[in-house]
Write an enzyme that holds these catalytic residues in place. Structure first.
Site, PDB file in Angstrom:
ATOM      1  N   LYS A  79       0.854  -1.198   0.000  1.00 47.58           N
ATOM      2  CA  LYS A  79       0.000   0.000   0.000  1.00 47.58           C
ATOM      3  C   LYS A  79       0.884   1.240   0.000  1.00 47.58           C
ATOM      4  O   LYS A  79       1.900   1.277   0.709  1.00 47.58           O
ATOM      5  CB  LYS A  79      -0.883  -0.038   1.250  1.00 47.58           C
ATOM      6  CG  LYS A  79      -1.897   1.088   1.376  1.00 47.58           C
ATOM      7  CD  LYS A  79      -2.732   0.895   2.654  1.00 47.58           C
ATOM      8  CE  LYS A  79      -3.843   1.911   2.793  1.00 47.58           C
ATOM      9  NZ  LYS A  79      -4.673   1.682   4.007  1.00 47.58           N
ATOM     10  N   SER A 154      -9.708   1.462   3.067  1.00 44.48           N
ATOM     11  CA  SER A 154      -8.868   2.242   2.184  1.00 44.48           C
ATOM     12  C   SER A 154      -7.811   1.418   1.438  1.00 44.48           C
ATOM     13  O   SER A 154      -7.278   1.889   0.437  1.00 44.48           O
ATOM     14  CB  SER A 154      -8.158   3.343   2.981  1.00 44.48           C
ATOM     15  OG  SER A 154      -7.266   2.782   3.921  1.00 44.48           O
ATOM     16  N   SER A 178      -9.699  -0.855   7.316  1.00 42.76           N
ATOM     17  CA  SER A 178      -9.151  -0.712   5.963  1.00 42.76           C
ATOM     18  C   SER A 178      -8.434  -1.914   5.379  1.00 42.76           C
ATOM     19  O   SER A 178      -8.132  -1.928   4.194  1.00 42.76           O
ATOM     20  CB  SER A 178      -8.194   0.473   5.927  1.00 42.76           C
ATOM     21  OG  SER A 178      -8.936   1.632   5.685  1.00 42.76           O
TER      22      SER A 178
HETATM   23  N1  GLN Z   1     -13.070   3.634   6.458  1.00 43.54           N
HETATM   24  C1  GLN Z   1     -12.538   4.120   7.686  1.00 43.54           C
HETATM   25  C2  GLN Z   1     -12.213   5.587   7.561  1.00 43.54           C
HETATM   26  O1  GLN Z   1     -12.504   6.139   6.539  1.00 43.54           O
HETATM   27  C3  GLN Z   1     -11.314   3.340   8.060  1.00 43.54           C
HETATM   28  C4  GLN Z   1     -10.126   3.700   7.287  1.00 43.54           C
HETATM   29  C5  GLN Z   1      -8.920   2.934   7.692  1.00 43.54           C
HETATM   30  O2  GLN Z   1      -9.015   1.900   8.340  1.00 43.54           O
HETATM   31  N2  GLN Z   1      -7.786   3.467   7.302  1.00 43.54           N
HETATM   32  O3  GLN Z   1     -11.698   6.202   8.457  1.00 43.54           O
END
Ligand code: GLN
Length: 500
Positions: A79, A154, A178
């Protein structure tokens, strides 16, 4: 033999018995990426030269030694939030468009020690804020099971890259889901370990008390292999602990049905209320019955403060983000607006650089977080959210007095359509309703493909769904073992493949 459709442990076997070379494996992924990634857009960039030179180096090591680390010669994607020395790290943000990492993240350092093959950096929501990868400043990644749908986020590029066989495994991060949510939407395994098990050094910070590196893999054994390679104390990250690092791959290999006998499995009633897709509900119930048949004691439990978890998360995560993202000001970090030309004051330089460099969702969160931390509001928001976090931790602690492991869905719906939720942040935030409390409580959790549901917009198509297993602090060995037994029963990989 299709060399780009293998698990890490299968590749490792082939390399061990000298049936193929890492260079052959790497080349077959490169060919597949060239063919498929223009459609999927999992990668922000690839580095085939580096991949082939890593593969050649690995082949030399394999030739010389019989005992080489598991990840030797295995092509992995990363990532674009992990720093890799000398390479670009953008966090899918325009503000870091020209940022070259000055050092390796600890995870990368350990992967290099394991002689892995770096194949490319994957797409993500900007600064890991989002659940669909649509918040990337660069491209939209497609779900390999339906190109009109999101891969989740994400770490959507990472999940799509594994699901579409564009690498053998991927490292992502999980702040509120994420790793697990995109894994669930793409039909692969996603593991978020206990907070403090993997070093955060060199991972661009979003919300430091919640961020944790995680692995996205084709199967549970691969997840165990990847975890083992990078877990452990790091003096550069004082939130890592001297936890005992078990031999997760060996433990997983030994896991069989007998471990389910007498296992106390908790079903949180709050995870099966309104908002959960009814087909996902019944699929998880099938898994529950399966565990019962294998001798588990299944009981209903309650996590009464779950209803506050999304609210508490969005106060804590945005507050920490507003502070972490302060450094991108065009001076210390981040691109300078118009290279500073025509700017009259320092304040204007900060403002313009941030205004043009950050995307909409990132700005929304910085503003929310700054507000929540401001004098006069701190007690009402940040302090209160921190107290709620304590309640959520206690909910889990109380439950783990009665059960060994918790079973529920990973996400309330299967993959949604591109564009479906992007203009409605609240509905997007709710897609993490089952994953967020795990981060608030610092716990480990794993998303496992549980089966599929019919794709409502594509005749004959299917969409993967994930089950989530949550276990007490530092019990990754148990978590992975239970997942392995379920995986052997579900046989997802034998039954379902993406559309491309
Ligand atoms: N979807 C969640 C957010 O937007 C989690 C994102 C993540 O785990 N980085 O904060």
């Amino acid at each position: 033999m299709d060399l780009s459709n293998l698990t890490i442990h299968q590749i490792n076997d082939l390399l061990k018995y000298r049936e193929v070379k890492s260079a052959d494996i790497t080349n077959s992924y490169i060919e597949r990426i060239k063919k498929i990634d223009p459609v999927i857009s999992a990668y922000l960039y690839t580095d085939f030269e580096e991949a082939l030179s890593n593969a050649e180096a690995a082949d030399k090591i394999i030739q010389k030694n019989k005992d080489f680390p598991y990840l030797t010669g295995i092509p992995l994607s990363i990532k674009d939030i992990f720093l890799i020395k000398g390479k670009k790290t953008t966090c899918a943000s325009k503000i870091l468009n020209n940022f070259i990492s000055p050092y390796d993240a600890t995870v990368i350092k350990r992967l290099k020690k394991n002689n892995y093959v770096f194949i490319g950096k994957t797409n993500m929501d900007e600064f890991a804020m989002g659940s669909s990868t649509e918040n990337s400043a660069y491209k939209i990644t497609k779900n390999p099971f339906d190109l009109n749908r999101v891969p989740g986020g994400s770490s959507g590029g990472s999940a799509a890259s594994v699901s579409a066989d564009l690498c053998a495994g991927s490292f992502g991060t999980d702040t509120g889901g994420s790793v697990r949510q995109p894994a669930s939407l793409c039909g692969v395994v996603g593991l978020k370990p206990t907070y403090g098990l993997i070093s955060r050094y060199g991972i661009i910070a979003f919300s430091s008390s919640l961020d944790q590196a995680g692995v996205i893999a084709n199967d549970v054994l691969d997840a165990a292999i990847m975890l083992k390679a990078v877990a452990g104390f790091d003096e550069k990250d004082q939130t890592t602990r001297k936890f005992e690092i078990k031999d997760y791959p060996e433990i997983v290999k030994r896991a069989d049905k007998s471990i389910i006998k007498g296992l106390r499995v908790g079903i949180p009633v709050e995870f099966f209320s309104e908002g959960l897709d009814s087909k996902i509900h019944s699929k998880i119930m099938e898994i529950k019955d399966l565990l019962k048949d294998l001798g588990a004691q299944v009981v209903n439990i309650t996590l009464p403060d779950t209803k506050y978890s999304v609210a508490a998360y969005y106060v804590i995560a945005t507050s920490e983000a507003s502070s972490n993202l302060e450094r991108y000001d065009g001076i210390r970090f981040g691109g300078r607006f118009n290279e500073g030309k025509g700017i009259q004051s320092l304040d204007e330089l900060y403002r313009k650089s941030r205004e043009s460099g950050f995307g909409k969702e990132v700005k929304r969160r910085i503003i929310l977080g700054t507000f929540a931390l401001s004098a006069g509001y701190y007690d009402a928001y940040y302090k209160k959210a921190s107290l709620v976090r304590k309640l959520i931790i206690k909910n889990y602690k109380d439950s783990f007095n009665d059960v060994d492991i918790i079973l529920g869905p990973t996400s309330p719906t299967p993959a949604f359509l591109i564009g479906e939720k992007i203009s409605d942040p609240l509905s997007m935030y709710l897609s993490d309703i089952y994953t967020i409390s795990v981060n608030l409580a610092y716990l480990p959790a794993l998303s496992l493909p549980a089966g599929v549901v019919d794709n409502p917009t594509k005749k004959g198509g299917v969409l993967p769904i994930g089950l989530q297993l949550i276990s007490p602090w530092t019990t990754e060995a148990k978590l992975l073992s239970v997942a392995k037994v379920i995986e052997d029963e579900v046989k997802f990989r034998d039954k379902y493949t993406p559309v491309i």
